[in-house]
Structure formats: structure tokens, C-alpha cells
Motif scaffolding. Sequence first.
Motif, PDB file in Angstrom:
ATOM      1  N   CYS A 176       0.838  -1.201   0.000  1.00 49.56           N
ATOM      2  CA  CYS A 176       0.000   0.000   0.000  1.00 49.56           C
ATOM      3  C   CYS A 176       0.871   1.248   0.000  1.00 49.56           C
ATOM      4  CB  CYS A 176      -0.900   0.012   1.237  1.00 49.56           C
ATOM      5  SG  CYS A 176      -1.875   1.530   1.378  1.00 49.56           S
ATOM      6  N   PRO A 177       0.626   2.185  -0.914  1.00 47.69           N
ATOM      7  CA  PRO A 177       1.405   3.424  -0.921  1.00 47.69           C
ATOM      8  C   PRO A 177       1.255   4.183   0.402  1.00 47.69           C
ATOM      9  CG  PRO A 177       0.006   3.271  -2.868  1.00 47.69           C
ATOM     10  CD  PRO A 177      -0.382   2.140  -1.976  1.00 47.69           C
ATOM     11  N   ASN A 178       0.179   3.902   1.138  1.00 45.49           N
ATOM     12  CA  ASN A 178      -0.074   4.585   2.401  1.00 45.49           C
ATOM     13  C   ASN A 178       0.141   3.692   3.611  1.00 45.49           C
ATOM     14  OD1 ASN A 178      -0.951   6.555   0.640  1.00 45.49           O
ATOM     15  ND2 ASN A 178      -3.107   6.056   0.898  1.00 45.49           N
ATOM     16  N   ALA A 179       0.689   2.497   3.402  1.00 43.77           N
ATOM     17  CA  ALA A 179       0.904   1.541   4.490  1.00 43.77           C
ATOM     18  C   ALA A 179      -0.372   1.327   5.300  1.00 43.77           C
ATOM     19  CB  ALA A 179       2.060   1.970   5.394  1.00 43.77           C
ATOM     20  N   MET A 182      -6.028  -1.946   5.489  1.00 44.12           N
ATOM     21  CA  MET A 182      -7.453  -2.111   5.204  1.00 44.12           C
ATOM     22  C   MET A 182      -7.799  -3.461   4.589  1.00 44.12           C
ATOM     23  SD  MET A 182      -9.300   0.527   6.127  1.00 44.12           S
ATOM     24  CE  MET A 182     -10.659   0.853   5.010  1.00 44.12           C
ATOM     25  N   ASP A 214      -6.321   2.297  13.626  1.00 40.20           N
ATOM     26  CA  ASP A 214      -5.921   3.710  13.631  1.00 40.20           C
ATOM     27  C   ASP A 214      -4.887   3.976  14.723  1.00 40.20           C
ATOM     28  OD1 ASP A 214      -7.737   3.975  11.630  1.00 40.20           O
ATOM     29  OD2 ASP A 214      -9.242   5.069  12.792  1.00 40.20           O
ATOM     30  N   ARG A 217      -1.383   3.176  14.007  1.00 42.13           N
ATOM     31  CA  ARG A 217      -0.812   4.100  13.034  1.00 42.13           C
ATOM     32  C   ARG A 217      -0.548   3.477  11.666  1.00 42.13           C
ATOM     33  NH1 ARG A 217      -1.178   8.556  15.279  1.00 42.13           N
ATOM     34  NH2 ARG A 217      -0.608   8.939  17.445  1.00 42.13           N
ATOM     35  N   PHE A 218      -1.463   2.616  11.264  1.00 45.64           N
ATOM     36  CA  PHE A 218      -1.468   2.227   9.856  1.00 45.64           C
ATOM     37  C   PHE A 218      -1.993   3.430   9.083  1.00 45.64           C
ATOM     38  CE2 PHE A 218      -1.659  -2.055  11.745  1.00 45.64           C
ATOM     39  CZ  PHE A 218      -0.673  -2.677  11.000  1.00 45.64           C
ATOM     40  N   GLY A 219      -1.736   3.488   7.786  1.00 48.28           N
ATOM     41  CA  GLY A 219      -2.177   4.627   6.978  1.00 48.28           C
ATOM     42  C   GLY A 219      -3.648   4.510   6.602  1.00 48.28           C
ATOM     43  N   ASN A 220      -4.094   5.406   5.753  1.00 45.35           N
ATOM     44  CA  ASN A 220      -5.491   5.438   5.318  1.00 45.35           C
ATOM     45  C   ASN A 220      -5.603   4.926   3.887  1.00 45.35           C
ATOM     46  OD1 ASN A 220      -6.656   7.263   7.629  1.00 45.35           O
ATOM     47  ND2 ASN A 220      -4.762   8.224   6.921  1.00 45.35           N
ATOM     48  N   CYS A 221      -6.665   4.212   3.634  1.00 41.18           N
ATOM     49  CA  CYS A 221      -6.865   3.638   2.307  1.00 41.18           C
ATOM     50  C   CYS A 221      -7.069   4.736   1.268  1.00 41.18           C
ATOM     51  CB  CYS A 221      -8.083   2.724   2.327  1.00 41.18           C
ATOM     52  SG  CYS A 221      -8.416   1.937   0.755  1.00 41.18           S
ATOM     53  N   GLY A 222      -6.357   4.632   0.144  1.00 43.69           N
ATOM     54  CA  GLY A 222      -6.551   5.584  -0.947  1.00 43.69           C
ATOM     55  C   GLY A 222      -7.224   4.937  -2.150  1.00 43.69           C
ATOM     56  N   ASN A 223      -7.752   3.737  -1.953  1.00 47.39           N
ATOM     57  CA  ASN A 223      -8.409   2.996  -3.038  1.00 47.39           C
ATOM     58  C   ASN A 223      -7.516   2.871  -4.272  1.00 47.39           C
ATOM     59  OD1 ASN A 223     -10.711   2.732  -1.463  1.00 47.39           O
ATOM     60  ND2 ASN A 223     -11.600   4.629  -2.223  1.00 47.39           N
TER      61      ASN A 223
ATOM     62  N   SER B  11     -10.115   6.672  10.567  1.00 49.09           N
ATOM     63  CA  SER B  11      -9.612   6.646   9.186  1.00 49.09           C
ATOM     64  C   SER B  11     -10.769   6.486   8.203  1.00 49.09           C
ATOM     65  CB  SER B  11      -8.605   5.511   9.018  1.00 49.09           C
ATOM     66  OG  SER B  11      -9.176   4.285   9.439  1.00 49.09           O
ATOM     67  N   LYS B  15     -12.427   9.237   5.404  1.00 46.63           N
ATOM     68  CA  LYS B  15     -12.599   8.901   3.993  1.00 46.63           C
ATOM     69  C   LYS B  15     -14.056   9.065   3.564  1.00 46.63           C
ATOM     70  CE  LYS B  15     -10.351   7.340   1.343  1.00 46.63           C
ATOM     71  NZ  LYS B  15      -9.550   7.796   0.213  1.00 46.63           N
ATOM     72  N   ALA B  84      -0.792  11.895   7.436  1.00 46.89           N
ATOM     73  CA  ALA B  84      -0.851  10.639   8.202  1.00 46.89           C
ATOM     74  C   ALA B  84      -0.282   9.487   7.382  1.00 46.89           C
ATOM     75  CB  ALA B  84      -2.294  10.338   8.603  1.00 46.89           C
ATOM     76  N   ASN B  85      -0.578   9.498   6.085  1.00 38.06           N
ATOM     77  CA  ASN B  85      -0.087   8.409   5.234  1.00 38.06           C
ATOM     78  C   ASN B  85       1.429   8.456   5.072  1.00 38.06           C
ATOM     79  OD1 ASN B  85      -2.695   7.594   4.943  1.00 38.06           O
ATOM     80  ND2 ASN B  85      -3.006   8.565   2.952  1.00 38.06           N
ATOM     81  N   ALA B  88       2.911   7.059   8.084  1.00 39.31           N
ATOM     82  CA  ALA B  88       2.715   5.616   8.246  1.00 39.31           C
ATOM     83  C   ALA B  88       3.828   4.810   7.585  1.00 39.31           C
ATOM     84  CB  ALA B  88       1.362   5.201   7.681  1.00 39.31           C
ATOM     85  N   ARG B  89       4.628   5.448   6.741  1.00 32.90           N
ATOM     86  CA  ARG B  89       5.793   4.759   6.176  1.00 32.90           C
ATOM     87  C   ARG B  89       7.012   5.654   6.340  1.00 32.90           C
ATOM     88  NH1 ARG B  89       4.228   2.233   1.366  1.00 32.90           N
ATOM     89  NH2 ARG B  89       3.946   0.411   2.692  1.00 32.90           N
ATOM     90  N   ARG B  98       4.993  -0.167  -8.856  1.00 29.02           N
ATOM     91  CA  ARG B  98       3.555  -0.213  -8.689  1.00 29.02           C
ATOM     92  C   ARG B  98       2.943  -1.252  -9.608  1.00 29.02           C
ATOM     93  NH1 ARG B  98       0.526   4.650  -6.581  1.00 29.02           N
ATOM     94  NH2 ARG B  98       1.820   5.152  -4.810  1.00 29.02           N
ATOM     95  N   HIS B 169     -10.749   8.859 -10.987  1.00 25.75           N
ATOM     96  CA  HIS B 169     -10.599   8.033  -9.792  1.00 25.75           C
ATOM     97  C   HIS B 169     -11.702   8.353  -8.778  1.00 25.75           C
ATOM     98  CE1 HIS B 169      -8.731   5.612  -6.699  1.00 25.75           C
ATOM     99  NE2 HIS B 169      -8.724   6.644  -5.880  1.00 25.75           N
ATOM    100  N   TRP B 172     -15.357   6.926  -8.877  1.00 24.85           N
ATOM    101  CA  TRP B 172     -15.499   5.536  -8.436  1.00 24.85           C
ATOM    102  C   TRP B 172     -15.122   5.384  -6.961  1.00 24.85           C
ATOM    103  CZ3 TRP B 172     -11.218   2.660  -6.695  1.00 24.85           C
ATOM    104  CH2 TRP B 172     -11.569   1.398  -6.192  1.00 24.85           C
ATOM    105  N   SER B 173     -13.984   5.996  -6.608  1.00 25.16           N
ATOM    106  CA  SER B 173     -13.405   5.800  -5.293  1.00 25.16           C
ATOM    107  C   SER B 173     -14.371   6.190  -4.177  1.00 25.16           C
ATOM    108  CB  SER B 173     -12.120   6.623  -5.210  1.00 25.16           C
ATOM    109  OG  SER B 173     -11.537   6.541  -3.958  1.00 25.16           O
TER     110      SER B 173
END
Lengths: 257, 219
Positions: A176-179, A182, A214, A217-223, B11, B15, B84-85, B88-89, B98, B169, B172-173
Motif C-alpha cells: 500500500c502506498p499509504n501503508a 485495510m 488507527d 498508526r497504519f495509513g489510510n486507504c486511498g483505493n 480513518s 474517507k 498521516a499516510n 505511516a511509512r 507499482r 478516480h 469511483w473511489s
Amino acid sequence: MSTAKAPIRLTLKIWRQTGPDAPGAFREYPVGPLSPDMSLLEMLDVLNEELTRQGEEPVAFDHDCREGICGMCGAVVNGRAHGPQPATTLCQLHLRHFKDGDVVVIEPFRAGAFPPVRDLVVDRGAFDVLIAAGGYVSVNTGGAPEANTLPVPRAAAEKALDAAECIGCGACVAACPNAAAMLFVGAKVSHLALLPQGEPERARRALNMVRKMDQLRFGNCGNEQECQAACPKGIKIDNIARLNREFLRAAIKSEET
Amino acid sequence: MAWVARTINSSIGKKAVMAVSGLLLGLFVLVHMLGNSTALAGRDAFLAYAAALHAHDRLLLVFELLLLVFFLVHVTLALLLTLANRAARPVPYAVTGRAGGGAGIGPGSRTMLYSGLFLLVFLVVHLVQFKFGGRELPVADLLRQVLAQPLFTIFYLAAVLALTLHLSHGFWSLWQSLGVEHPKYNPLLQRGAVALAVLTGLLFSLVPLAILFFPDFLR
Ligand code: FES
């Protein structure tokens, strides 16, 4: 037996790190000639024997079953969690998917919630914490009830089993790009929410697992769907939609103020 | 009501708010695109549309204020989520390959932040040019004046491209974030989002292109 395939040589760039807080760096190791039928982990075994002979520390990596069912193995190979093959764990990735002379970059799963331990090993204990937060059903002990007392529609059973295929390897977080976690949480919540056994704790499970996710501190889904592409078990993002649905529904319907 | 704050703070709650505000902004964009397209029917139709719109000044103001709120919410949450994202990394990968999800979503998803930021810049310029400036001129002439400058034609077309990416995006998202998902309708939602985004982009780009290529357009 078929004719022997040409052995291949690879240049490995492996992330080495002696401990959780030690600075890490890539080290280069030329390997081969090796049989293309060898798995990537077997290649690391061969490398480690060589390193041991030379008096160097072997490369630490997680593994257990080596047949793609336990979820213990995992690393990012050339930018892809579990390597370039779809629906394949690292232990099931074979050298035939690489070309002679390839450079193969192997680094650990990277996420704040998966702190490094050593080399390619990271601490995925956060997944255990998540399961403890709600990824279970509470069942009274005693004789098993007659199977047909709890009717389960076939479609629900299929979806639940698809979600239950998750082996908890953490590749979804790694890819996941956001770690975000989900896909993992989505799979666990889905698999139990779809079955009558999961019904009593359904709302509480969704709320508690998401809150814990949450907190960790996992990231948030960006679909972005990278998780679904990396998942060695082919878990789909409809489980993430279901998690969103379950959580929002639970938040609205639960009686907590 | 603590549960509302707690839910929105989670989270998934963030969204969901992103999705709802995005949907409302998206609906505005579609309406704006349709209104804008009256220009293709000629100067009179365009001016009539503008006059009809401004005949309801009070109502318009309410809508504008609502839009501003949705916009601020959408942008603020986007920035919070992005921060936050990133956190997270903490250690990035040396190699990122990708996979693109294998679902044919295309380049929209990975560029959401950048297309969004560009649209933010565009919006400020666009509002300065058309909402707060040039009140003396009929809007058709103002439009011609602004887009007579090639730099702005390029800027506007780039914004249309960013919008198309963002919507391809987003449309749909947002359903996925709200948990609206069904095996029968998913392909429709995904393809519908791309189709709607492309249609929006095409219709929006027709006006600047017409001004560029037809000197008599809107005259
Ligand atoms: S070692 Fe068990 S899945 Fe790879």
C-alpha cells in the motif's frame, strides 16, 4: 525428466540491518550459477551458507512452511511485495521468473506499524493486536451443534471463505502506498460478518478493529488497489468496501453515545 | 454526540467525509460543465444562461457558501490524510514498482494529490478572473479576453486534464469509501467514473479550444 534448464546468475542487493535501531544499508551479493527451479528463499539459504563459511552474519529472513500457506515469509523484491508474480508468496517465487544477469533488490516490508527487527525481518505483531481487538468469534464450548441449524447461503459461504484465505502475511500493508491495513482488516471483518457465527459481535468487531488499526498508526486507504495486486491469496478490495460499510453501519447503529 | 466526532475522526470516517464532500463537489462540476456548455450554442444562449443564474442571487450565494465549506473540508482532510499516510511509512522503499491494482483504474488514483493541488491553484486563478474580476464586461467577452492569451489557454486545458484525472478516480473511489459495492454494479461504477470524467473533460475543453481556433466564437 525434462532437460535441465540453464543455470542463472543474479546480483542481489539485500537490505542489511543489525538491529531495530541500527542504520541499515544495501549490500551487494553476486550469486550463481543456480538452478532456475530453486525458490528465492532457497537461494537465500545458499547465500547464507556461503556467508557463514566466510564468517559473515547470514541474512535474517522470516519463513516457515515454505509452501505458501502460513504467511510467515515476505519481503519486497524489485519494488513488489512477495516479488513480481501475482498471487504468489515469496517462498513460492522461483528463480525461473528472473533472467540471467538480473539485479534483484530485496528489502523488508516497510511500514511504521511493522518496525524492523533485523535485515529482512520486521515485527508484524500489530496484526496480532488487530486480531485480538475483534478478529474472532466467541463460541460456547460443548457439543458441536447440528450443521444445518445455522443455514448459510452458498454465496455468503463462498465470499467468507475467499476472505478467510488471508494468511496475514502483511503484503497488503507493504504494497500500500499509504501503508494501510485495510485489506487485512477488511478480510477479517468480512469473513466473520458474512457468517451467522460472526453476527453477535459484528458491530463491535468492526468498531474495535478499525479503532485499533488507527491507534497502531497504519495509513489510510486511498483505493489505489495495490494491496489486491500484491495479495498472495488474491483477496479482493470488495472486502475493503464491506469493511467501510460495516464500520459506518456499526457507528450509526450501535448504542454507544 | 461524541460518537459522531469519534466516527469522523477515524480513518474510515475521514474517507467517508472525503467521499461525500467529493461527491457534492463533483455534482457541482457537472452542473458547471453543463452551464458552461451553453456557450457552444452561441453568445445569446450563454448570456441568457448567465443572466438566469444571476437572477437568483440569494440562492446562488447560499450555494456558493456551501460549496466553499465542502471545498475546505475536502482539501483539509486530503492534507491531513496525506500527512498521516506519509507518517505511516517513515522509511521509504529503495525501489517502488507499482502494480496498478490490475483493475484498470488508470493513472487517476496515484495522482490524486497532485491533480488536486493543481486544481486548487487553478480555482484561485479562475475565481479571481471570473468571479471577483472583470465585472464590467459581459461574461462572454470576459471569457474571450482571458482565453485570448495562449498561456491561459494552456493553463485552462491543463486544469481540465487534472480535473479529468481527479474525477476518473474520484467518481469511483467515493463509492468504495462509502462501502457502496456490488459485484453486478462495480464494473459500471468503475467504467462510469472514467466515462463521466472523460466526458466532463471533453466538454470543458471545447470552449477554450473554440476560442483558440474560431476568432468569431462568442462574438
Ligand atoms: S513460508 Fe509459509 S507462506 Fe511463505
